[in-house]
Design an enzyme around this catalytic site. Structure first.
Site, mmCIF file in Angstrom:
data_model
loop_
_atom_site.group_PDB
_atom_site.id
_atom_site.type_symbol
_atom_site.label_atom_id
_atom_site.label_comp_id
_atom_site.label_asym_id
_atom_site.label_seq_id
_atom_site.Cartn_x
_atom_site.Cartn_y
_atom_site.Cartn_z
ATOM 1 N N MET A 146 30.326 -48.617 -16.597
ATOM 2 C CA MET A 146 29.166 -47.849 -17.059
ATOM 3 C C MET A 146 28.493 -48.583 -18.200
ATOM 4 O O MET A 146 29.104 -49.445 -18.844
ATOM 5 C CB MET A 146 29.543 -46.448 -17.490
ATOM 6 C CG MET A 146 30.365 -46.384 -18.759
ATOM 7 S SD MET A 146 30.432 -44.765 -19.529
ATOM 8 C CE MET A 146 28.873 -44.699 -20.357
ATOM 9 N N CYS A 147 27.231 -48.238 -18.458
ATOM 10 C CA CYS A 147 26.497 -48.763 -19.604
ATOM 11 C C CYS A 147 25.649 -47.630 -20.162
ATOM 12 O O CYS A 147 26.033 -46.472 -20.064
ATOM 13 C CB CYS A 147 25.664 -49.984 -19.203
ATOM 14 S SG CYS A 147 24.351 -49.623 -18.022
ATOM 15 N N TRP A 148 24.493 -47.944 -20.708
ATOM 16 C CA TRP A 148 23.637 -46.892 -21.280
ATOM 17 C C TRP A 148 22.897 -46.132 -20.190
ATOM 18 O O TRP A 148 22.935 -44.911 -20.149
ATOM 19 C CB TRP A 148 22.653 -47.495 -22.285
ATOM 20 C CG TRP A 148 21.997 -46.452 -23.120
ATOM 21 C CD1 TRP A 148 20.866 -45.752 -22.818
ATOM 22 C CD2 TRP A 148 22.438 -45.945 -24.374
ATOM 23 N NE1 TRP A 148 20.582 -44.852 -23.813
ATOM 24 C CE2 TRP A 148 21.530 -44.959 -24.783
ATOM 25 C CE3 TRP A 148 23.519 -46.245 -25.199
ATOM 26 C CZ2 TRP A 148 21.664 -44.266 -25.978
ATOM 27 C CZ3 TRP A 148 23.647 -45.563 -26.385
ATOM 28 C CH2 TRP A 148 22.721 -44.578 -26.760
ATOM 29 N N TRP A 175 25.714 -43.684 -20.043
ATOM 30 C CA TRP A 175 25.904 -42.831 -21.213
ATOM 31 C C TRP A 175 24.763 -41.844 -21.369
ATOM 32 O O TRP A 175 24.961 -40.694 -21.759
ATOM 33 C CB TRP A 175 26.067 -43.672 -22.470
ATOM 34 C CG TRP A 175 26.063 -42.844 -23.710
ATOM 35 C CD1 TRP A 175 25.067 -42.764 -24.643
ATOM 36 C CD2 TRP A 175 27.066 -41.915 -24.138
ATOM 37 N NE1 TRP A 175 25.404 -41.858 -25.622
ATOM 38 C CE2 TRP A 175 26.628 -41.332 -25.338
ATOM 39 C CE3 TRP A 175 28.298 -41.536 -23.618
ATOM 40 C CZ2 TRP A 175 27.374 -40.388 -26.020
ATOM 41 C CZ3 TRP A 175 29.035 -40.593 -24.305
ATOM 42 C CH2 TRP A 175 28.575 -40.037 -25.493
#
Length: 189
Positions: A146-148, A175
């Site tokens: 996952m990332c932003w 996120w």
């Protein structure tokens, strides 16, 4: 005009990567050219605005992209996997972003996207020494990235796949989606 040919060529190669059969395309034409204020040609186009010329009786086929097979479809499914401890979450955001919070996965590692190529090459022993957690096996199906907002995790997913983690997946919403749906259900670093 050479500049426009290179630009069109790069678009063609990108569209070929999405499933066009490269061998059947012998030419293309931009249907929506525009000029910038400095007089340089700048094509503004999408795949729908390209006309492909082929030496075969039928047009190239664009097949369905396979990225959907490697995604966690929604935040509810992501939450269910976290709560049942069925994922090893790799967060590819920068540490300053992670400091704002992260999903409460029990098996979690912040591995910024710029470190993937170097750190996935580490042996399991070196990985554990550097990060204090086990390096996942290449056949593990619980690796989730996952990332932003899902952009860096897409690139990270490609990196994981290139290093043999063929079952790795990513959470597209990142996120941003997690925090919108569960603002009080996260861990601060």
């Amino acid at each position: 005009m050479q500049r426009s040919a290179r630009t069109l060529s790069s678009v063609l190669h990108r569209s070929c990567a999405l499933g066009a059969q490269r061998s059947s395309i012998v030419g293309w034409k931009c249907l929506a050219p525009t000029r910038q204020t400095d007089g340089n040609f700048k094509p503004m186009l999408s795949v729908q605005q390209l006309r492909f010329y082929t030496d075969k009786p039928s047009a190239p086929k664009f097949e369905k992209e396979g990225r959907a097979n490697f995604t966690i479809p929604n935040v509810e499914e992501f939450k269910r996997l976290i709560e049942s401890d069925k994922i090893y979450l790799f967060d590819v955001r920068e540490p300053c972003e992670v400091a704002k919070g992260r999903p409460p996965a029990k098996r979690y590692l912040n591995l910024p996207v710029g470190r993937i190529v170097l750190d996935l090459r580490l042996s399991p022993e070196e990985f554990k020494e550097k990060y204090g957690v086990e390096k996942p096996d290449k056949d593990d199906s619980d690796v989730v990235i996952m990332c932003w907002v899902g952009i860096r995790s897409t690139f990270a997913l490609q990196g994981f796949h290139q290093f043999g983690y063929a079952k790795a997946r990513h959470f597209v919403g990142g996120w941003d989606e997690w925090n919108k749906n569960y603002p009080d259900y996260h861990t601060k670093k």
